[in-house]
Design an enzyme around this catalytic site. Structure first.
Site, PDB file in Angstrom:
ATOM      1  N   SER A  96     104.491  41.628  44.956  1.00 42.84           N
ATOM      2  CA  SER A  96     104.052  42.348  43.878  1.00 42.84           C
ATOM      3  C   SER A  96     105.160  43.456  43.450  1.00 42.84           C
ATOM      4  O   SER A  96     105.542  44.037  44.250  1.00 42.84           O
ATOM      5  CB  SER A  96     102.897  42.744  44.285  1.00 42.84           C
ATOM      6  OG  SER A  96     102.306  43.690  43.501  1.00 42.84           O
ATOM      7  N   TYR A 138      96.907  48.161  50.375  1.00 41.21           N
ATOM      8  CA  TYR A 138      97.182  47.331  49.623  1.00 41.21           C
ATOM      9  C   TYR A 138      98.753  46.548  49.631  1.00 41.21           C
ATOM     10  O   TYR A 138     100.147  45.964  49.740  1.00 41.21           O
ATOM     11  CB  TYR A 138      96.900  46.911  48.703  1.00 41.21           C
ATOM     12  CG  TYR A 138      97.237  45.408  47.474  1.00 41.21           C
ATOM     13  CD1 TYR A 138      96.894  44.573  48.442  1.00 41.21           C
ATOM     14  CD2 TYR A 138      97.836  45.828  46.561  1.00 41.21           C
ATOM     15  CE1 TYR A 138      97.993  43.121  47.551  1.00 41.21           C
ATOM     16  CE2 TYR A 138      99.155  44.457  45.955  1.00 41.21           C
ATOM     17  CZ  TYR A 138      98.521  43.415  46.527  1.00 41.21           C
ATOM     18  OH  TYR A 138      98.692  42.749  45.679  1.00 41.21           O
ATOM     19  N   LYS A 193     102.594  44.587  51.427  1.00 47.94           N
ATOM     20  CA  LYS A 193     103.235  43.967  50.514  1.00 47.94           C
ATOM     21  C   LYS A 193     104.596  44.498  50.993  1.00 47.94           C
ATOM     22  O   LYS A 193     105.483  43.796  51.623  1.00 47.94           O
ATOM     23  CB  LYS A 193     102.990  43.701  49.490  1.00 47.94           C
ATOM     24  CG  LYS A 193     101.918  43.335  48.997  1.00 47.94           C
ATOM     25  CD  LYS A 193     102.117  41.710  48.228  1.00 47.94           C
ATOM     26  CE  LYS A 193     100.768  40.849  48.464  1.00 47.94           C
ATOM     27  NZ  LYS A 193     101.015  39.963  48.560  1.00 47.94           N
TER      28      LYS A 193
END
Ligand code: NAD
Ligand code: UFG
Length: 339
Positions: free
Chosen positions: A125, A149, A153
């Protein structure tokens, strides 16, 4: 042609990539625990592709289940979408995120090694760029994380880079998505979040449908042309085609063990641009009100799409009107199906 296992293949992005891979002649198998999707997506994928689409219901943290799925279907590549993605929830429940996204990926990779499969495309992302230090964001921009989050990643990216450095037989593509929106042209698959949407486009769509009364616009005092946040929205079918291009590319012998590509358009639109376009294209009204800034949001975020263009021969083709029209088409067909 490859036989591709798609973890999270019943989800929003995974289902669109499944359709693109099938259209390009690849064989597909979906592997999903259905924690954020439904099995009937597979029926609609079969209607789109005209092929039978196997679904294995299982969890990526279950190494044996992944190994069985790879061997029984003869998969020789994995595209890894499975994971949790709600930023706010990751702050409240970080363990759930480290477990699903980090432990889950580690377990998946172990299962791949067990099966001697070393071709992997990973859904990363633009969140790994943190607060932009310059724009557009190219792949060399420093990485950092501002929430759990994003940290999952980043951790997975770092893990993959160590694995590729240790064993050059790996063929890994890390794809950094900007803001995927829109739906398949058929209206059969799209984004249908449970509960109140966190993201702009599904929220707009539900306001248009009268399922929510008003869109909150999070801040109009940013340093942007109209004061609202600017993002690089990319049509999910373009994003899906980018995966096919990346898979083709990493299959080439001379390719590096690990490569990173942005998947974005290079074009930023503000929240007000999105509202105006959705109203114009679909002939609907989007009542909205200005609210305070949302914690953790940046003013502007958009990609340099140059590396993907030069190395993958891929560029987004679908514009804002198509993003808005396909979102609304899916909203209405989903309403007719009563899902
Ligand atoms: P999604 O929730 O629609 O799809 C994820 C799928 O994975 C779901 O079908 C879910 O049931 C499944 N899943 C979750 N945990 C699992 C597990 N432990 N085992 C097996 N299946 C599991 O989300 P999406 O929008 O399609 O996102 C796909 C990927 O792309 C995610 O990794 C996400 O972090 C990443 N991503 C998404 C966006 C976005 O804006 N949608 C942006 C950047 C990156
Ligand atoms: N916004 C609103 N109202 C809403 C929802 C969003 O005004 O109800 C605004 C946000 O403030 C932001 C823009 O719309 O300016 C886009 O917000 P989204 O929540 O749709 O998307 P983000 O850019 O915040 O985040 C998305 C994904 C993340 C990913 C990031 C970068 O949700 O997972 O893109 O790829 F990390």
């Amino acid at each position: 042609m490859m036989k591709v296992l798609l973890t999270g293949g019943a989800g929003y992005i995974g289902s669109h990539v499944a359709a693109s891979l099938a259209a390009a002649g690849h064989d597909i198998v979906c592997f999903d625990n259905l924690s954020n999707s439904r099995a009937d997506v597979i029926d609609r994928l079969e209607a789109i592709t005209g092929k039978s689409v196997p679904l294995v219901v299982g969890d990526i943290r279950d190494r044996v289940a992944v190994r069985d799925a790879i061997t029984s279907h003869g998969a020789n590549a994995v595209i890894h979408f499975a994971g949790l993605k709600a930023v706010g929830e990751s702050v409240a429940e970080p363990l759930k995120y480290y477990d699903n996204n980090v432990r889950g990926t580690l377990s998946l990779i172990e299962a791949m090694v067990d099966c001697d499969v070393r071709t992997l495309v990973f859904s990363s992302s633009a969140t790994v760029y943190g607060e932009p230090q310059y724009l557009p964001l190219d792949e060399a921009h420093p990485t950092s994380a501002t929430n759990p989050y994003g940290r999952t990643k980043l951790m997975v990216e770092e893990m993959l880079s160590d694995i590729a450095a240790a064993d050059p037989a790996w063929r890994i593509a890390v794809l950094r998505y900007f803001n995927p929106v829109g739906a398949h042209a058929s209206g059969l698959i799209g984004e249908n979040p449970a509960g109140t949407p966190n993201n702009l486009m599904p929220y707009i769509s539900r306001v248009a449908a009268g399922r929510l009364s008003e869109l909150p616009v999070f801040g109009n005092d940013y340093d942007t042309p109209d004061g609202t946040g600017v993002r690089d929205y990319i049509h999910v079918e373009d994003l899906a085609d980018g995966h096919v291009a990346a898979l083709d590319r990493i299959g080439a012998e001379e390719e590096e063990a690990l490569s990173v590509w942005n998947l974005g358009t290079g074009q930023g639109y503000s929240v007000l641009d999105m509202i105006t376009a959705f109203e114009r294209v679909n002939g609907v009204r989007i009542p909205h009100r200005i609210e305070p800034r949302r914690a953790g949001d940046v003013a502007s975020c958009y990609a340099s799409a140059a590396r993907a263009r030069d190395e993958l021969g891929w560029a987004a083709r679908r514009g804002l009107d198509d993003m808005c029209a396909s979102t609304w088409r899916f909203e209405r067909t989903a309403a007719m199906r009563n899902t």
